[in-house]
Design a protein around this motif. Structure first.
Motif, PDB file in Angstrom:
ATOM      1  N   PHE A   1       0.832  -1.204   0.000  1.00  0.00           N
ATOM      2  CA  PHE A   1       0.000   0.000   0.000  1.00  0.00           C
ATOM      3  C   PHE A   1       0.866   1.252   0.000  1.00  0.00           C
ATOM      4  O   PHE A   1       1.997   1.249   0.469  1.00  0.00           O
ATOM      5  N   HIS A   2       0.298   2.331  -0.536  1.00  0.00           N
ATOM      6  CA  HIS A   2       0.988   3.613  -0.587  1.00  0.00           C
ATOM      7  C   HIS A   2       0.816   4.347   0.737  1.00  0.00           C
ATOM      8  O   HIS A   2      -0.232   4.275   1.372  1.00  0.00           O
ATOM      9  N   VAL A   3       1.837   5.096   1.114  1.00  0.00           N
ATOM     10  CA  VAL A   3       1.822   5.827   2.373  1.00  0.00           C
ATOM     11  C   VAL A   3       1.306   7.250   2.205  1.00  0.00           C
ATOM     12  O   VAL A   3       0.691   7.807   3.113  1.00  0.00           O
ATOM     13  N   GLU A   4       1.518   7.849   1.044  1.00  0.00           N
ATOM     14  CA  GLU A   4       1.224   9.270   0.870  1.00  0.00           C
ATOM     15  C   GLU A   4      -0.190   9.678   1.296  1.00  0.00           C
ATOM     16  O   GLU A   4      -0.363  10.715   1.948  1.00  0.00           O
ATOM     17  N   PRO A   5      -1.243   8.911   0.960  1.00  0.00           N
ATOM     18  CA  PRO A   5      -2.594   9.354   1.335  1.00  0.00           C
ATOM     19  C   PRO A   5      -2.829   9.437   2.838  1.00  0.00           C
ATOM     20  O   PRO A   5      -3.777  10.087   3.275  1.00  0.00           O
ATOM     21  N   ILE A   6      -1.989   8.785   3.643  1.00  0.00           N
ATOM     22  CA  ILE A   6      -2.188   8.823   5.096  1.00  0.00           C
ATOM     23  C   ILE A   6      -1.028   9.498   5.816  1.00  0.00           C
ATOM     24  O   ILE A   6      -1.066   9.652   7.030  1.00  0.00           O
ATOM     25  N   ARG A   7      -0.002   9.917   5.082  1.00  0.00           N
ATOM     26  CA  ARG A   7       1.203  10.449   5.725  1.00  0.00           C
ATOM     27  C   ARG A   7       0.889  11.671   6.590  1.00  0.00           C
ATOM     28  O   ARG A   7       1.416  11.820   7.691  1.00  0.00           O
ATOM     29  N   ASP A   8       0.028  12.578   6.091  1.00  0.00           N
ATOM     30  CA  ASP A   8      -0.272  13.804   6.825  1.00  0.00           C
ATOM     31  C   ASP A   8      -1.117  13.558   8.071  1.00  0.00           C
ATOM     32  O   ASP A   8      -1.172  14.404   8.965  1.00  0.00           O
ATOM     33  N   ILE A   9      -1.797  12.430   8.123  1.00  0.00           N
ATOM     34  CA  ILE A   9      -2.691  12.144   9.241  1.00  0.00           C
ATOM     35  C   ILE A   9      -1.943  11.450  10.380  1.00  0.00           C
ATOM     36  O   ILE A   9      -2.335  11.539  11.537  1.00  0.00           O
ATOM     37  N   MET A  10      -0.870  10.779  10.029  1.00  0.00           N
ATOM     38  CA  MET A  10      -0.148   9.992  11.019  1.00  0.00           C
ATOM     39  C   MET A  10       0.733  10.873  11.893  1.00  0.00           C
ATOM     40  O   MET A  10       1.201  11.912  11.492  1.00  0.00           O
TER      41      MET A  10
END
Length: 298
Positions: A102-111
């Motif tokens: 899975f890609h990280v970018e779509p959740i990076r800002d939320i983590m």
């Protein structure tokens, strides 16, 4: 048609979908269950544009990860780093493996900082490979099964939000597994990583008010220079960069999920005025706070 033939056809379909998803670099690429062979794309050098787990449920397989040889056996999981190059070189006849990327970018800002910095995939050590028996493979597969189910619902209204939440949960579980592995080591590296964990925990508590390395160094009874070097060596980020990431993450969350004004957000994050906050935010993200808010659906 006998049940074995049906199962074989089902696996053939899933292998084809996995091949297509990996080739197209989809957000989620999954074998949607165990498979007894790898798709052709993984049998030659393939660059992973996200994170990849290969949970070996039966048999074994050999691989080359960033040029290093390794193998995974029954009960073990291969954790392939973000942007790594992997090639499966050999499989045992009785192989059963579950592949999930899975890609990280779509959740990076939320983590949070802890997850961003304590990624199982940020090369915190010089291990020859990333294979081990976590003891939590069944729990990981529960997350993966829920994510697999979202693949059936396409572009339904809330499906993408559910995927992100599940991916965040899975990533935090992976970070928890990896941090326990690091802290349990008896080496000097373990002590440094334990210090780093304390650092990011302090940042999570104080980033709204404290932005200087001196504050965190004092809390940890270390010199600012030593702490900065340690942070950079382990995570690739300075202490101040980690603090800034925490501020930006909180600001983005507020912009996308609340009706608070830019003034209210800037005051909550202890900026002297909205203009100063806007300049800081643009420097960190490449866009203004209002542009970020308008891009909330993207």
């Amino acid at each position: 048609m006998n049940p074995q033939t049906i199962r074989s056809m089902n696996e053939e379909d899933r292998l084809q979908r996995l091949e297509q998803a990996l080739s197209a670099k989809h957000l989620i690429c999954s074998s949607e269950g165990t498979i007894t062979a790898f798709p052709p794309i993984l049998r030659r050098p393939y660059r992973i544009y996200g994170l990849c787990l290969m949970l070996c449920r039966r048999g074994s397989f050999d691989f080359r990860l960033n040029g290093r040889e390794g193998s995974a056996h029954e009960g073990e999981t291969l954790f392939a780093p973000e942007n790594a190059t992997i090639e499966v070189t050999n499989c045992s006849p009785q192989l059963a493996v579950h592949v999930f990327a899975f890609h990280v970018e779509p959740i990076r800002d939320i983590m949070g900082n802890l997850a961003l910095s304590m990624y199982p995939y940020t090369e915190l050590s010089a291990e020859t490979c990333h294979v081990w028996h976590t003891g939590e493979e069944d729990e990981l597969l529960q997350y993966i099964a829920l994510l697999d189910d979202t693949l059936k619902h396409g572009q339904e209204l809330f499906n993408s939000f559910e995927q992100k939440l599940l991916l965040i949960g899975l990533t935090y579980r992976l970070c928890s597994i990896y941090s326990r592995k690091l802290v349990n080591r008896s080496s000097n590296l373990s002590h440094k990583n334990e210090t780093f964990i304390h650092l990011v925990d302090l940042i999570e508590q104080h980033y709204r008010k404290e932005r200087g390395v001196e504050f965190y160094a004092d809390k940890l009874c270390l010199s600012p220079k030593y702490l900065s070097n340690l942070s950079k060596a382990i995570s690739g980020y300075t202490v101040q960069e980690l603090v800034f990431k925490a501020i930006v993450r909180e600001a983005i969350m507020q912009l996308k999920n609340t009706q608070k004004t830019v003034l209210e957000i800037s005051e909550e994050l202890n900026f002297p005025n909205p203009s100063y906050f806007g300049t800081f935010f643009r420097k960190q993200t490449g866009m203004s706070p209002l542009q970020m808010r308008r891009n909330e659906g993207k």
